[in-house]
Design an enzyme around this catalytic site. Structure first.
Site, PDB file in Angstrom:
ATOM      1  N   LYS A   4     -10.606  -0.909  10.364  1.00 20.06           N
ATOM      2  CA  LYS A   4     -10.630  -2.118   9.538  1.00 20.06           C
ATOM      3  C   LYS A   4     -11.163  -3.319  10.322  1.00 20.06           C
ATOM      4  O   LYS A   4     -11.438  -4.363   9.739  1.00 20.06           O
ATOM      5  CB  LYS A   4      -9.229  -2.462   9.038  1.00 20.06           C
ATOM      6  CG  LYS A   4      -8.464  -1.335   8.362  1.00 20.06           C
ATOM      7  CD  LYS A   4      -8.839  -1.149   6.913  1.00 20.06           C
ATOM      8  CE  LYS A   4      -7.853  -0.204   6.245  1.00 20.06           C
ATOM      9  NZ  LYS A   4      -8.213   0.091   4.848  1.00 20.06           N
ATOM     10  N   HIS A  29       0.859  -1.178   0.000  1.00 20.30           N
ATOM     11  CA  HIS A  29       0.000   0.000   0.000  1.00 20.30           C
ATOM     12  C   HIS A  29       0.900   1.234   0.000  1.00 20.30           C
ATOM     13  O   HIS A  29       2.022   1.201   0.491  1.00 20.30           O
ATOM     14  CB  HIS A  29      -0.872  -0.031   1.270  1.00 20.30           C
ATOM     15  CG  HIS A  29      -1.956   0.980   1.333  1.00 20.30           C
ATOM     16  ND1 HIS A  29      -1.728   2.297   1.665  1.00 20.30           N
ATOM     17  CD2 HIS A  29      -3.294   0.870   1.127  1.00 20.30           C
ATOM     18  CE1 HIS A  29      -2.882   2.952   1.677  1.00 20.30           C
ATOM     19  NE2 HIS A  29      -3.838   2.118   1.339  1.00 20.30           N
ATOM     20  N   ASP A  69       2.748  -4.521   8.138  1.00 17.59           N
ATOM     21  CA  ASP A  69       1.506  -3.769   7.985  1.00 17.59           C
ATOM     22  C   ASP A  69       0.366  -4.771   8.124  1.00 17.59           C
ATOM     23  O   ASP A  69       0.102  -5.564   7.226  1.00 17.59           O
ATOM     24  CB  ASP A  69       1.497  -3.102   6.600  1.00 17.59           C
ATOM     25  CG  ASP A  69       0.149  -2.505   6.220  1.00 17.59           C
ATOM     26  OD1 ASP A  69      -0.815  -2.633   6.997  1.00 17.59           O
ATOM     27  OD2 ASP A  69       0.056  -1.923   5.120  1.00 17.59           O
ATOM     28  N   GLN A 102      -4.828  -5.346   6.933  1.00 14.15           N
ATOM     29  CA  GLN A 102      -5.747  -6.306   6.314  1.00 14.15           C
ATOM     30  C   GLN A 102      -5.712  -7.674   6.996  1.00 14.15           C
ATOM     31  O   GLN A 102      -6.527  -8.544   6.660  1.00 14.15           O
ATOM     32  CB  GLN A 102      -5.406  -6.474   4.833  1.00 14.15           C
ATOM     33  CG  GLN A 102      -5.485  -5.211   4.012  1.00 14.15           C
ATOM     34  CD  GLN A 102      -6.881  -4.626   3.949  1.00 14.15           C
ATOM     35  OE1 GLN A 102      -7.880  -5.344   4.067  1.00 14.15           O
ATOM     36  NE2 GLN A 102      -6.970  -3.320   3.781  1.00 14.15           N
ATOM     37  N   CYS A 104      -4.660   2.448  -3.811  1.00 20.41           N
ATOM     38  CA  CYS A 104      -3.434   2.953  -3.175  1.00 20.41           C
ATOM     39  C   CYS A 104      -2.285   1.964  -3.336  1.00 20.41           C
ATOM     40  O   CYS A 104      -1.515   1.716  -2.406  1.00 20.41           O
ATOM     41  CB  CYS A 104      -3.668   3.269  -1.700  1.00 20.41           C
ATOM     42  SG  CYS A 104      -4.761   4.660  -1.431  1.00 20.41           S
TER      43      CYS A 104
END
Length: 405
Positions: free
Chosen positions: A226, A123, A200, A203, A364
């Protein structure tokens, strides 16, 4: 435990609304999830009955608000299985968490000619902060490639390490491909070279069990919105030994022990990185969101979503002219696709008129789009409240649009 999807959907009032006279089918969960009643009610309740600035207040409301705020930190610690609450830093989200680390780690450990490893599937929030650091410090960014199914090529990753490698910063799960990266192997390889790893987890945290100690990851970032929580609040986990060695990110109140015009002594962890009044309402709401997920069970959610994604891939594959982007054997609840020569924006706009919310564009992740050879895709992403009936409606909607073209 039986997965009662109807009861779960009742917890999300927005799923009962209509769009253009049709029932809302919300398949944009990778961008943000909807919020259950207990989260929204917690926000209202705290503003109405507990609202006061946290830490150092001697009065009852301040102490009560502080207790809730630190209970939330402890909830996150348990959710990630961190060793200490000192390792949980509250930020505004994954993006700020990565920027915080790029700034502080860059200040402490990066010099001209050093290297950071990222991947082609990142991202923008895990690309641009390193580019900014590169412009300031003369850093070189090394990029791990992917194969045609959307898997990281681990053998190529291994070749990127040398004496100048200072950090690896990779996504746990791709927001476009849905690929679940082999992060335990990635971390073990980096640690052989004494290189720390940031993941990261934006997700990943909503969909799979994350145990930072079992992974042995050095830093981990995620966003509340999220995982059914509010916007504007997120987390950076860091091993205490690393956080102790990093300088503060911002200056101001809360992150100090003493201030004089001659010298400032910074606060201990985690407050060293939390300048200013924190979003103590948001942290309580995050705690409620994590409680909601725990009450269902993250493993149960994972199994349900895995079956839903498998079903969607299987049924969508029957659509004439469909192209999938991301067909890894280990795939999470994201499906990116195109239909024939139909532009992704046109397909998304017409699906919206049918009440179906999907995301279109580059997500993104423009370097990844360049690797895939497309400008953008349509992305359907699932959450714990989505159903096979909604998948069927998506397929029916796609076929209807396809026939128009």
């Amino acid at each position: 435990m039986e997965y009662d999807i109807n009861k779960i959907r009742e917890d999300f009032p927005i799923l009962q609304r209509e769009v253009y006279g049709r029932p809302l089918i919300y398949l944009d969960n990778a961008a943000t999830t909807q919020k259950p009643r207990n989260v929204v009610e917690a926000i209202t309740e705290e503003y109405y009955s507990v609202n006061a600035n946290v830490h150092r207040g001697v009065h009852f409301l301040s102490q009560q608000a502080t207790e809730l705020h630190e209970l939330s930190r402890e909830k996150v610690r348990k959710f990630l299985n961190a060793q200490s609450a000192n390792e949980i830093i509250f930020t505004r989200g994954t993006t700020e968490s990565i920027n915080l680390l790029a700034s502080t780690f860059g200040e402490a450990f990066i010099k001209e000619g050093d290297e950071v490893i990222i991947s082609v599937m990142e991202h923008h929030s895990n690309i641009v902060p390193w580019q900014l650091l590169a412009a300031r410090k003369g850093l070189t960014i090394q990029v791990v490639p992917i194969d045609n199914e959307g898997n990281l090529i681990v053998e190529e990753y291994k070749k990127l390490f040398n004496s100048r490698t200072k950090l690896v910063s990779l996504t746990h799960i791709s927001n476009v491909l849905g690929t679940v990266n082999p992060v335990k192997d990635i971390i073990q390889i980096a640690h052989r070279y004494d290189v720390p790893v940031l993941l990261d987890g934006a997700q990943a945290v909503p969909h799979i069990q994350v145990d930072v100690q079992e992974l042995d990851v050095d830093f981990y970032a995620f966003s509340a919105h999220k995982i059914y929580g509010p916007t504007g609040i997120g987390v950076l986990y860091g091993k205490e030994k690393w956080l102790d060695s990093l300088p503060p990110y911002q200056g101001g109140g809360e992150m100090i022990k003493t201030v004089s015009f001659e010298k400032t002594v910074f606060n201990e962890l985690p407050f060293k990185f939390e300048a200013g009044t924190p979003d103590y309402i948001g942290t309580t709401a995050l705690m409620k969101a994590l409680e909601y997920v725990e009450n269902i069970g993250i493993e149960i959610i994972c199994d349900y979503e895995h079956e839903l994604t498998r079903y969607a891939m299987q049924e969508m594959a029957k659509i004439e002219g469909i192209r999938f982007f991301g067909e890894s054997a280990d795939k999470s609840s994201v499906i990116s696709f195109l239909i024939g020569d139909i532009h992704h924006f046109d397909l998304g706009t017409l699906l919206d008129r049918l009440g179906i919310a999907v995301r279109t564009g580059h997500h993104c992740a423009q370097p990844l789009m360049a690797r895939l050879g497309v400008e953008g895709t349509v992305r359907a992403s699932f959450a714990l409240y989505n159903t096979k009936e909604e998948v069927n409606a998506l397929i029916e909607g796609i076929n209807r649009v396809r026939n128009m073209f």
